[in-house]
Design a protein around this motif. Structure first.
Motif, mmCIF file in Angstrom:
data_model
loop_
_atom_site.group_PDB
_atom_site.id
_atom_site.type_symbol
_atom_site.label_atom_id
_atom_site.label_comp_id
_atom_site.label_asym_id
_atom_site.label_seq_id
_atom_site.Cartn_x
_atom_site.Cartn_y
_atom_site.Cartn_z
ATOM 1 N N THR A 1 1.135 -1.277 -0.443
ATOM 2 C CA THR A 1 0.260 0.485 0.188
ATOM 3 C C THR A 1 0.661 0.904 -0.195
ATOM 4 O O THR A 1 1.780 1.507 0.420
ATOM 5 C CB THR A 1 -0.875 0.147 0.799
ATOM 6 O OG1 THR A 1 -1.980 0.872 1.457
ATOM 7 C CG2 THR A 1 -0.268 0.032 2.627
ATOM 8 N N ILE A 2 0.367 2.097 -1.088
ATOM 9 C CA ILE A 2 1.175 3.264 -1.442
ATOM 10 C C ILE A 2 0.219 4.364 -1.245
ATOM 11 O O ILE A 2 -0.773 4.370 -1.414
ATOM 12 C CB ILE A 2 2.214 3.010 -2.549
ATOM 13 C CG1 ILE A 2 2.642 4.385 -2.155
ATOM 14 C CG2 ILE A 2 1.529 3.673 -3.227
ATOM 15 C CD1 ILE A 2 4.268 4.610 -3.318
ATOM 16 N N TRP A 3 0.556 5.474 -0.444
ATOM 17 C CA TRP A 3 -0.025 6.504 -0.036
ATOM 18 C C TRP A 3 -0.275 8.133 -0.177
ATOM 19 O O TRP A 3 1.163 7.972 -0.074
ATOM 20 C CB TRP A 3 -0.476 6.487 1.504
ATOM 21 C CG TRP A 3 -0.937 5.285 2.431
ATOM 22 C CD1 TRP A 3 -1.399 3.646 2.363
ATOM 23 C CD2 TRP A 3 -0.470 5.093 4.360
ATOM 24 N NE1 TRP A 3 -1.094 3.705 3.267
ATOM 25 C CE2 TRP A 3 -0.776 4.074 3.875
ATOM 26 C CE3 TRP A 3 -0.024 5.968 5.071
ATOM 27 C CZ2 TRP A 3 -0.743 3.319 5.388
ATOM 28 C CZ3 TRP A 3 0.144 5.706 5.952
ATOM 29 C CH2 TRP A 3 -0.265 4.226 6.079
ATOM 30 N N ARG A 4 -1.392 8.592 -1.021
ATOM 31 C CA ARG A 4 -1.364 10.072 -1.479
ATOM 32 C C ARG A 4 -1.660 10.532 -0.361
ATOM 33 O O ARG A 4 -3.570 10.431 -1.078
ATOM 34 C CB ARG A 4 -1.122 10.010 -2.367
ATOM 35 C CG ARG A 4 -1.026 11.238 -3.071
ATOM 36 C CD ARG A 4 -0.007 12.723 -2.297
ATOM 37 N NE ARG A 4 1.276 12.462 -3.066
ATOM 38 C CZ ARG A 4 2.172 12.406 -2.133
ATOM 39 N NH1 ARG A 4 2.084 12.082 -1.140
ATOM 40 N NH2 ARG A 4 3.258 12.067 -3.370
ATOM 41 N N PHE A 5 -2.763 10.754 0.463
ATOM 42 C CA PHE A 5 -3.425 12.225 1.141
ATOM 43 C C PHE A 5 -3.397 13.132 0.725
ATOM 44 O O PHE A 5 -2.724 13.696 0.478
ATOM 45 C CB PHE A 5 -3.107 11.753 2.682
ATOM 46 C CG PHE A 5 -3.728 10.562 3.084
ATOM 47 C CD1 PHE A 5 -4.657 9.722 3.233
ATOM 48 C CD2 PHE A 5 -2.435 10.431 3.874
ATOM 49 C CE1 PHE A 5 -4.636 8.622 4.031
ATOM 50 C CE2 PHE A 5 -2.233 8.635 4.960
ATOM 51 C CZ PHE A 5 -3.278 7.720 4.495
ATOM 52 N N LEU A 6 -4.607 13.682 0.093
ATOM 53 C CA LEU A 6 -5.483 14.926 -0.243
ATOM 54 C C LEU A 6 -5.464 16.037 0.525
ATOM 55 O O LEU A 6 -5.350 17.139 0.716
ATOM 56 C CB LEU A 6 -5.489 14.831 -1.207
ATOM 57 C CG LEU A 6 -5.439 14.008 -2.041
ATOM 58 C CD1 LEU A 6 -6.749 14.323 -4.007
ATOM 59 C CD2 LEU A 6 -4.301 14.472 -3.103
ATOM 60 N N ALA A 7 -6.151 15.452 2.072
ATOM 61 C CA ALA A 7 -6.746 15.815 3.059
ATOM 62 C C ALA A 7 -6.014 15.560 3.596
ATOM 63 O O ALA A 7 -5.585 14.595 4.267
ATOM 64 C CB ALA A 7 -8.185 15.901 3.230
ATOM 65 N N PRO A 8 -6.294 16.147 5.660
ATOM 66 C CA PRO A 8 -6.491 18.044 5.226
ATOM 67 C C PRO A 8 -5.048 18.546 4.496
ATOM 68 O O PRO A 8 -4.398 18.389 4.150
ATOM 69 C CB PRO A 8 -6.371 18.478 6.628
ATOM 70 C CG PRO A 8 -4.828 16.879 8.059
ATOM 71 C CD PRO A 8 -5.009 16.278 6.321
ATOM 72 N N ALA B 1 5.843 9.317 -0.336
ATOM 73 C CA ALA B 1 4.401 8.332 -0.236
ATOM 74 C C ALA B 1 4.711 7.771 1.078
ATOM 75 O O ALA B 1 5.396 6.559 0.118
ATOM 76 C CB ALA B 1 3.783 8.118 -1.618
ATOM 77 N N PRO B 2 4.045 7.548 1.764
ATOM 78 C CA PRO B 2 4.431 6.228 2.609
ATOM 79 C C PRO B 2 3.575 4.761 2.234
ATOM 80 O O PRO B 2 2.593 4.690 1.555
ATOM 81 C CB PRO B 2 3.306 6.619 4.094
ATOM 82 C CG PRO B 2 3.356 8.484 3.652
ATOM 83 C CD PRO B 2 2.964 8.491 2.340
ATOM 84 N N MET B 3 4.494 3.668 2.720
ATOM 85 C CA MET B 3 4.224 2.673 2.385
ATOM 86 C C MET B 3 4.397 1.315 3.286
ATOM 87 O O MET B 3 5.537 1.991 4.009
ATOM 88 C CB MET B 3 4.742 2.479 0.414
ATOM 89 C CG MET B 3 6.388 2.602 0.774
ATOM 90 S SD MET B 3 7.466 2.119 -1.108
ATOM 91 C CE MET B 3 9.129 1.758 -0.635
ATOM 92 N N LEU B 4 3.654 0.834 3.176
ATOM 93 C CA LEU B 4 3.909 -0.595 3.898
ATOM 94 C C LEU B 4 3.457 -2.111 2.906
ATOM 95 O O LEU B 4 2.871 -1.984 2.262
ATOM 96 C CB LEU B 4 2.877 -0.765 5.285
ATOM 97 C CG LEU B 4 1.934 -0.666 5.305
ATOM 98 C CD1 LEU B 4 0.973 -1.451 5.212
ATOM 99 C CD2 LEU B 4 1.617 0.212 6.212
ATOM 100 N N THR B 5 4.269 -2.919 3.637
ATOM 101 C CA THR B 5 4.019 -4.185 2.730
ATOM 102 C C THR B 5 2.872 -4.529 3.815
ATOM 103 O O THR B 5 2.549 -5.061 4.908
ATOM 104 C CB THR B 5 5.043 -5.482 2.773
ATOM 105 O OG1 THR B 5 5.395 -5.510 4.090
ATOM 106 C CG2 THR B 5 6.411 -4.855 1.870
ATOM 107 N N LEU B 6 2.182 -5.968 2.833
ATOM 108 C CA LEU B 6 0.397 -6.102 2.973
ATOM 109 C C LEU B 6 0.853 -7.779 3.141
ATOM 110 O O LEU B 6 -0.092 -8.699 3.700
ATOM 111 C CB LEU B 6 -0.614 -5.599 1.897
ATOM 112 C CG LEU B 6 -0.968 -4.427 2.403
ATOM 113 C CD1 LEU B 6 -1.784 -3.949 1.250
ATOM 114 C CD2 LEU B 6 -0.828 -4.340 3.338
#
Length: 564
Positions: A308-315, A493-498
């Protein structure tokens, strides 16, 4: 002749994060003598996490906030995220036990709260502890299910500390600064113990140096990987130089709960080559060691390609009123989706690039919200996005050219987006739609209606964005904010394995290996296909409890048979 054991226990747990602590607690409550081994001093990735546990179906916190939720509604949503990674029966069990899981954690001293966040965010401020932590608002029967542990700042350290204390209160023995290197198996292939290297008995300065250097390498390692690696080299050297062999026998079972493999470069290159350049969310203990131990003993793996790799638009929440486009000007996805869904969509876009289109009105709304809707680490990102991370232009064509986005594509995308909306220019944002503040009296009544508006019924937006989050973007000048997932310098972009070891879903036993169990990110679980905030920690609790109890009740002679 077999070498003598240095230590004996009924159940040996490898790793002392949330999954390991929950396994130890359940095993101890079932009457087993439990020994936990941890390479460092416990906590794992749990201790540096946000401390959010995904739970629903009518938790006490939901009820106090006036939220209506059922296990069936929770399962209907999670089925969209989980797919067939686990069976329908396992997912239903996870959801039906969800409310009681929060009660179980509360009884262990983990604090939760019913203060509902009235706007969509990646992580709530210290005023709110219940929020929409996933993409629920884009699906029927939405409910806030992110239960944040009560603490200032990120809450994972409190969750880890309370679970560790509960384990020790039950007589669980914890041997820190001990690295498991091999599983010991009997003639029948059953796991009977572990071989380790431990700093127990090493000089005091060695143990202190190991603990302090590891601690200071973790947080810098999140944001500055090179610095983290440099700080951790002396830790590994101390282990090699002063570590001594230790053999631990297990009479009933060994539980592997040693985290994922996001810190193992070779495993990342082999199994998830598309995910590089992100911010590795974890600790140096997330090196795949638990997974590799299980494989060496005969276990099999699955879903290691899922990261999972994250791109948060908010807040700030008004950012969700923007339009997310790729370099061709085409729409990428529903902007209100959880950061992992947004990140994955951007990663699959041309060049892994994306920009968020804002107009002057939405930009002004974002700036007003920054100070009230962010914690310090979110505030830094928000300021970057709203200043140096954007380009501006008096027209769509001008801003597109400055950002390197196709002007014709962007113009066509915005026109189609506006044509689909049931709102006319000049109408207040969220007008005529269900407001979270109005729907749930527990919300913050001081937040303007436009800041807390969510959809009721089927959204008009073809990508599924809730109507209450739609902005028409008709007030120049325009801005394009660079939210590409490989923007390494200022916005990693934060990421971690699943993925992990395949386990029996009834017991948590590693498939094909007697006496061996796995939990958390060392195992395939609820979140191994898709991630939303709190789902990994919830799965750590669920799978950790399952593995610990199963290991404790598997008595086939050995040590337990000889106990007085």
């Amino acid at each position: 002749m077999t070498e003598p054991w240095d230590e004996t226990a009924d159940v040996v747990v490898v790793g002392f994060g949330a999954a390991g602590a929950c396994a130890a607690i359940e095993a101890a409550d079932a009457g087993a003598r439990v020994l936990v081994l941890d390479r460092f001093v416990g906590g794992g990735a749990t201790a540096i996490s946000g401390g959010v546990v995904y739970a629903g179906g009518g938790t006490r916190q939901q009820q106090s906030a006036g939220v209506t939720d059922t296990p069936e509604a929770m399962a209907d949503y999670l089925r969209e995220e989980v797919g067939d990674t686990v069976s329908a029966a396992t997912l239903d069990r996870f959801c039906s036990q969800s409310a009681s899981m929060i009660d179980w954690l509360s009884d262990l001293g983990v604090p939760f709260d019913a203060r509902l966040c009235p706007y969509k965010t990646s992580y709530p401020t210290n005023r709110h502890y219940l929020y929409y932590s996933g993409s629920e608002m884009s699906f029927p029967k939405p409910a806030p299910r992110g239960h944040r542990v009560v603490a200032r700042g990120t809450s994972g350290r409190v969750l880890a500390a309370r679970l560790a204390a509960a384990a020790r209160d039950r007589g669980v023995a914890v041997l820190a600064q001990t690295r498991v290197e091999r599983l010991v198996t009997g003639a029948d292939g059953r796991v009977t113990g572990v071989e380790c290297r431990t700093l127990r008995g090493a000089p005091g300065w060695v143990r202190l140096g190991h603990r302090v250097l590891h601690r200071f390498s973790v947080k810098p390692g999140l944001y500055l990987p090179g610095l983290g690696r440099a700080l951790h080299r002396p830790v590994a050297w101390l282990e090699r130089r002063y570590g001594r062999p230790l053999r631990v026998a297990s009479g009933r079972g060994v539980v592997l709960s040693a985290g994922g493999f996001v810190f193992n470069r070779e495993m990342m290159r082999e199994h998830a080559p598309d995910y590089h350049g992100g911010l590795r969310l974890g600790t140096p203990g997330d090196d795949g060691s638990g997974i590799r131990l299980g494989v060496a003993a005969g276990g099999s793996i699955d879903h290691l390609n899922r990261v999972t790799i994250w791109r948060f638009l908010a807040p700030p929440s008004a950012m969700l009123g923007g339009l997310l486009v790729d370099r061709d000007g085409r729409r990428v996805c529903d902007e209100s989706r959880y950061g992992a869904a947004v990140g994955e969509a951007i990663l699959r876009s041309p060049g892994a690039q994306a920009w968020l289109l804002l107009d002057a009105a939405v930009l002004a709304e974002c700036r007003r919200q920054v100070w009230t809707q962010t914690l310090w680490f979110q505030r830094w990102q928000a300021f970057w996005l709203l200043t140096v991370g954007r380009v501006t232009g008096p027209t769509l064509e001008a801003v597109a050219r400055r950002a390197g986005v196709d002007p014709a594509g962007l113009t066509a995308t915005l026109a189609a987006y506006q044509a689909a909306q049931p709102v006319t220019p000049g109408e207040p944002a969220g007008s005529g739609h269900l407001a979270l503040r109005a729907a749930y009296p527990g919300g913050d009544s001081g937040v303007p209606l436009g800041d807390s508006a969510f959809a009721a019924g089927t959204p008009a937006d073809p990508f599924g964005k809730p109507d209450g989050l739609v902005r028409l973007l008709a007030s120049p000048p325009y801005s394009l904010v660079d939210v590409s997932v490989r923007n390494r310098t200022a916005l990693p972009a934060p990421m971690l394995t699943l993925g992990g070891l395949r386990v029996d879903e009834e017991t948590g036993q590693v498939v094909g290996v007697a006496g061996l169990y796995a939990a958390g990110r060392s195992a395939v679980g609820i979140c191994s296909r898709s991630y939303v905030s709190g789902l990994s920690l919830a799965d750590c609790v669920f799978s950790g409890r399952r593995a610990g109890l199963s290991a404790a009740i598997q008595d086939r002679g050995g040590l337990h048979a000889h106990r007085g």
